[in-house]
Design an enzyme around this catalytic site. Structure first.
Site, PDB file in Angstrom:
ATOM      1  N   GLU A  50       4.011  -5.780   2.172  1.00 32.21           N
ATOM      2  CA  GLU A  50       3.620  -6.782   0.171  1.00 32.21           C
ATOM      3  C   GLU A  50       3.285  -5.853  -0.700  1.00 32.21           C
ATOM      4  O   GLU A  50       3.213  -5.311  -1.089  1.00 32.21           O
ATOM      5  CB  GLU A  50       2.447  -7.938   1.047  1.00 32.21           C
ATOM      6  CG  GLU A  50       2.549  -8.802   1.442  1.00 32.21           C
ATOM      7  CD  GLU A  50       0.422  -9.093   1.395  1.00 32.21           C
ATOM      8  OE1 GLU A  50       0.315  -8.001   1.294  1.00 32.21           O
ATOM      9  OE2 GLU A  50       0.867  -9.967   2.143  1.00 32.21           O
ATOM     10  N   PRO A  51       5.025  -4.192  -0.982  1.00 29.25           N
ATOM     11  CA  PRO A  51       4.717  -3.464  -1.618  1.00 29.25           C
ATOM     12  C   PRO A  51       4.386  -3.959  -3.008  1.00 29.25           C
ATOM     13  O   PRO A  51       4.982  -5.211  -3.509  1.00 29.25           O
ATOM     14  CB  PRO A  51       6.080  -2.644  -0.894  1.00 29.25           C
ATOM     15  CG  PRO A  51       6.667  -3.988  -1.207  1.00 29.25           C
ATOM     16  CD  PRO A  51       5.832  -4.852   0.023  1.00 29.25           C
ATOM     17  N   GLY A  52       3.584  -3.272  -3.975  1.00 27.45           N
ATOM     18  CA  GLY A  52       3.797  -3.631  -5.727  1.00 27.45           C
ATOM     19  C   GLY A  52       3.785  -2.436  -6.057  1.00 27.45           C
ATOM     20  O   GLY A  52       5.033  -2.103  -6.522  1.00 27.45           O
ATOM     21  N   ARG A  53       3.184  -1.125  -5.482  1.00 32.13           N
ATOM     22  CA  ARG A  53       2.881   0.257  -6.681  1.00 32.13           C
ATOM     23  C   ARG A  53       3.964   0.666  -6.463  1.00 32.13           C
ATOM     24  O   ARG A  53       4.989   1.013  -6.967  1.00 32.13           O
ATOM     25  CB  ARG A  53       2.123   0.598  -6.602  1.00 32.13           C
ATOM     26  CG  ARG A  53       1.874   2.291  -6.996  1.00 32.13           C
ATOM     27  CD  ARG A  53       0.771   2.807  -6.710  1.00 32.13           C
ATOM     28  NE  ARG A  53      -0.035   2.058  -5.958  1.00 32.13           N
ATOM     29  CZ  ARG A  53      -1.279   2.382  -6.743  1.00 32.13           C
ATOM     30  NH1 ARG A  53      -1.088   2.984  -8.310  1.00 32.13           N
ATOM     31  NH2 ARG A  53      -2.766   1.768  -6.411  1.00 32.13           N
ATOM     32  N   CYS A  86     -12.695   2.850 -28.874  1.00 32.93           N
ATOM     33  CA  CYS A  86     -14.239   3.632 -28.495  1.00 32.93           C
ATOM     34  C   CYS A  86     -16.088   3.354 -27.803  1.00 32.93           C
ATOM     35  O   CYS A  86     -16.400   2.834 -27.525  1.00 32.93           O
ATOM     36  CB  CYS A  86     -15.286   2.214 -29.925  1.00 32.93           C
ATOM     37  SG  CYS A  86     -14.197   2.149 -31.360  1.00 32.93           S
ATOM     38  N   GLU A  87     -14.837   4.142 -26.704  1.00 32.07           N
ATOM     39  CA  GLU A  87     -15.354   4.737 -25.514  1.00 32.07           C
ATOM     40  C   GLU A  87     -15.385   6.235 -25.055  1.00 32.07           C
ATOM     41  O   GLU A  87     -13.811   6.913 -25.234  1.00 32.07           O
ATOM     42  CB  GLU A  87     -14.868   3.658 -24.235  1.00 32.07           C
ATOM     43  CG  GLU A  87     -15.088   2.847 -24.436  1.00 32.07           C
ATOM     44  CD  GLU A  87     -15.834   1.609 -22.852  1.00 32.07           C
ATOM     45  OE1 GLU A  87     -16.573   2.104 -22.270  1.00 32.07           O
ATOM     46  OE2 GLU A  87     -16.144   0.613 -23.321  1.00 32.07           O
ATOM     47  N   TYR A 133      -9.408   4.780 -12.515  1.00 27.29           N
ATOM     48  CA  TYR A 133     -10.057   5.483 -10.832  1.00 27.29           C
ATOM     49  C   TYR A 133      -9.842   6.933 -11.110  1.00 27.29           C
ATOM     50  O   TYR A 133      -9.431   7.669 -10.240  1.00 27.29           O
ATOM     51  CB  TYR A 133      -8.595   4.756 -10.392  1.00 27.29           C
ATOM     52  CG  TYR A 133      -8.015   3.759 -10.473  1.00 27.29           C
ATOM     53  CD1 TYR A 133      -9.000   3.123  -9.182  1.00 27.29           C
ATOM     54  CD2 TYR A 133      -7.749   3.069 -10.872  1.00 27.29           C
ATOM     55  CE1 TYR A 133      -9.323   1.529  -9.503  1.00 27.29           C
ATOM     56  CE2 TYR A 133      -7.096   1.595 -11.153  1.00 27.29           C
ATOM     57  CZ  TYR A 133      -7.848   1.433 -10.246  1.00 27.29           C
ATOM     58  OH  TYR A 133      -7.782  -0.278 -10.017  1.00 27.29           O
ATOM     59  N   TYR A 174       0.251  -1.843 -12.263  1.00 28.30           N
ATOM     60  CA  TYR A 174      -1.048  -1.598 -12.752  1.00 28.30           C
ATOM     61  C   TYR A 174      -1.530  -1.118 -13.665  1.00 28.30           C
ATOM     62  O   TYR A 174      -2.122  -0.803 -14.208  1.00 28.30           O
ATOM     63  CB  TYR A 174      -2.137  -1.250 -11.736  1.00 28.30           C
ATOM     64  CG  TYR A 174      -1.887  -1.899 -10.163  1.00 28.30           C
ATOM     65  CD1 TYR A 174      -2.364  -2.763  -9.773  1.00 28.30           C
ATOM     66  CD2 TYR A 174      -0.715  -0.961  -9.158  1.00 28.30           C
ATOM     67  CE1 TYR A 174      -1.998  -4.031  -8.403  1.00 28.30           C
ATOM     68  CE2 TYR A 174      -0.411  -1.149  -8.050  1.00 28.30           C
ATOM     69  CZ  TYR A 174      -1.390  -2.905  -7.110  1.00 28.30           C
ATOM     70  OH  TYR A 174      -0.626  -3.197  -5.804  1.00 28.30           O
ATOM     71  N   GLY A 188       0.995  -1.317   0.054  1.00 28.69           N
ATOM     72  CA  GLY A 188      -0.195  -0.252  -0.025  1.00 28.69           C
ATOM     73  C   GLY A 188       1.192   1.339   0.445  1.00 28.69           C
ATOM     74  O   GLY A 188       0.378   2.594  -0.232  1.00 28.69           O
TER      75      GLY A 188
END
Ligand code: LLP
Length: 444
Positions: free
Chosen positions: A298-301, A367-368, A341, A396, A264
């Site tokens: 548990e770091p990811g980012r 196409c959005e 987000y 991510y 986190g």
């Protein structure tokens, strides 16, 4: 609303020049007008590999890991990289070689981690909806510990291990009911959210494990949310885990060895604050030291987010309804964070051309109307063919990419000390539907 994710929502200003802190976090420099990542010229990569392409700076990942490792040095600890943030095998190997463990949430991630060279005991398995097959595969592989997230999951694990004669070390992932100031989609540690075992169910879960011949309770775990830039929620969460550890000891649990405080840690996407490892360590170490337990993070980012870029190219300029659009070749299928987000990602030119800035929406080909990389952004005048770098795309990014609109997913490139190579090639058009050609799946 979370400072890290939404306060400068995808829209809003930005000079397009990139703040020096952002460039430094990534390992970006300029040689005259040309943008370099870890010493490698990005225009060369964009020209040779094509765009869109994700590029990761190995040295920046290493330095982030080392800074966190130093911050936790006073304690016995293990940094388990959250594979969900970036599962590229080359990225995993960089971290594995530094001594990291891996945090996984699926059997797919387990196999990635094993393929990258992590040993089973260096892997922890979390996740709110593990299937019976996944629990069995993890138990058979002998992964380090399994964080259970509900009493029903625990009982299923109990039945599987007994039936198969397998022993498993278990962590209880607690929902510590801590509020975090982040985007609601990525806040996880508050009561009423789907994650973790509520504190009032922790003792019954521990008692089940105590009675079970094949399960050993080694770990109390939490994960509060993602892109957290304050230390206070961690301190609160650690306090709750400590109280629970104390109560478990009083109930006769003598097997606890690990406090897993989740991931986190936030990064800088714009000029906002981010957590500095030294500051994080100074804040949490005293609270953790008192437990006498080994600490897992548990770091990811934090490890990979800033180290990665998405390179894209301008296809067209257009003026419509009083607005200026820059249409680029990367879309929400490549990087979904801005549209999902409303996340802010800094965008800078690969070659600085010194054109006057104007306010534009940077949009993709999907196409959005929600397919954008930036809204209402001040960027230097851009023309068709110009190359751009979208910063903060190492976490991510590719892992959330999809084939929407039958768009092949981009390649992934690693830069290391001025050299670069393709760690995963661009998907081919055939890859998109080859497995659909056979009619063997048609039911009678
Ligand atoms: N551990 C567990 C149990 C998790 O669920 C997560 C992330 C992590 C560790 C790593 O969190 P990190 O250190 O990366 O914040 N797709 C979102 C982020 C989702 C995070 C989900 N869980 C985004 O793009 O912002």
């Amino acid at each position: 609303m979370g400072e890290g994710v939404l306060s400068r929502a995808a829209g809003q200003r930005g000079s397009g020049a990139g703040t020096s802190a952002l460039l430094e976090d990534a390992g970006l420099t300029r040689d005259a007008a040309t943008l370099l990542l870890g010493g490698a010229p990005l225009t060369e990569i964009a020209n040779q590999v094509g765009t869109p392409v994700f590029v990761y700076n190995a040295e920046s990942i290493r330095s982030r890991y080392r800074s966190l490792d130093r911050a936790l040095a006073p304690l016995p600890h293990r940094i388990c990289f959250a594979v969900k943030a970036n599962g590229n095998l080359a990225v995993l190997r960089i971290l594995q070689e530094l001594g990291a463990g891996a945090d996984i949430v699926s059997v797919g991630e387990m196999h990635r981690a094993l393929a990258a060279g992590f040993t089973p005991d260096q892997i922890v398995f979390s996740g709110v909806g593990k299937t019976a097959d996944e629990l069995l595969s993890a138990a058979k592989a002998g992964i380090g510990h399994l964080n259970v997230e509900s009493l029903e999951e625990l009982e299923l694990l109990g039945r599987i291990t007994e039936r198969e004669g397998l022993s498993v070390q278990v962590g209880i992932r607690v929902n510590p009911d801590v509020t975090t100031d982040t985007h609601p989609y990525i806040s996880t540690g508050k009561s009423g959210m789907k994650f973790g075992v509520p504190t009032d169910q922790v003792l019954p879960a521990a008692e089940y494990i105590l009675r079970h011949p094949r399960l050993e309770l080694t770990t109390l775990a939490m994960h509060l949310g993602s892109q957290i830039v304050d230390t206070e929620p961690f301190i609160q969460g650690i306090g709750r885990l400590r109280e629970l550890a104390q109560r478990l000891r009083l109930r006769g649990v003598t097997s606890l060895r690990v406090l897993d405080i989740g991931g986190g840690l936030g990064i800088r996407y714009a000029e906002e604050r981010s957590i500095e490892p030294a500051q994080f360590g100074a804040a949490v170490v005293p609270h953790l030291a008192a437990t006498g337990l080994m600490v897992y993070l548990e770091p990811g980012r934090f490890l990979v987010g800033s180290a990665g870029l998405l390179l894209t190219r301008v296809l067209y300029r257009k003026h419509s309804g009083g607005k200026e659009f820059v249409v680029v070749d990367a879309g929400m299928n490549d990087l979904v964070r801005p549209s999902h987000y409303q996340a802010y990602h800094e965008i800078i030119e690969l070659e600085e051309r010194g054109r006057p800035a104007n306010r534009v929406d940077v949009v993709g080909p999907v196409c959005e109307t929600g397919d954008f990389l930036a809204l209402d952004r001040m960027l230097p005048g851009l023309e068709a063919g110009d190359g751009l770098a979208v910063l903060g795309a190492g976490a991510y990014g590719f892992v959330m990419a999809s084939n929407y609109n039958s768009r092949p997913r981009p390649p992934e490139v690693i830069v290391d000390s001025g050299k670069w190579w393709v760690a995963r090639p661009r998907e081919r058009i055939e890859d998109l539907f080859d497995s659909e050609r056979s009619d063997s799946g048609i039911s009678e």
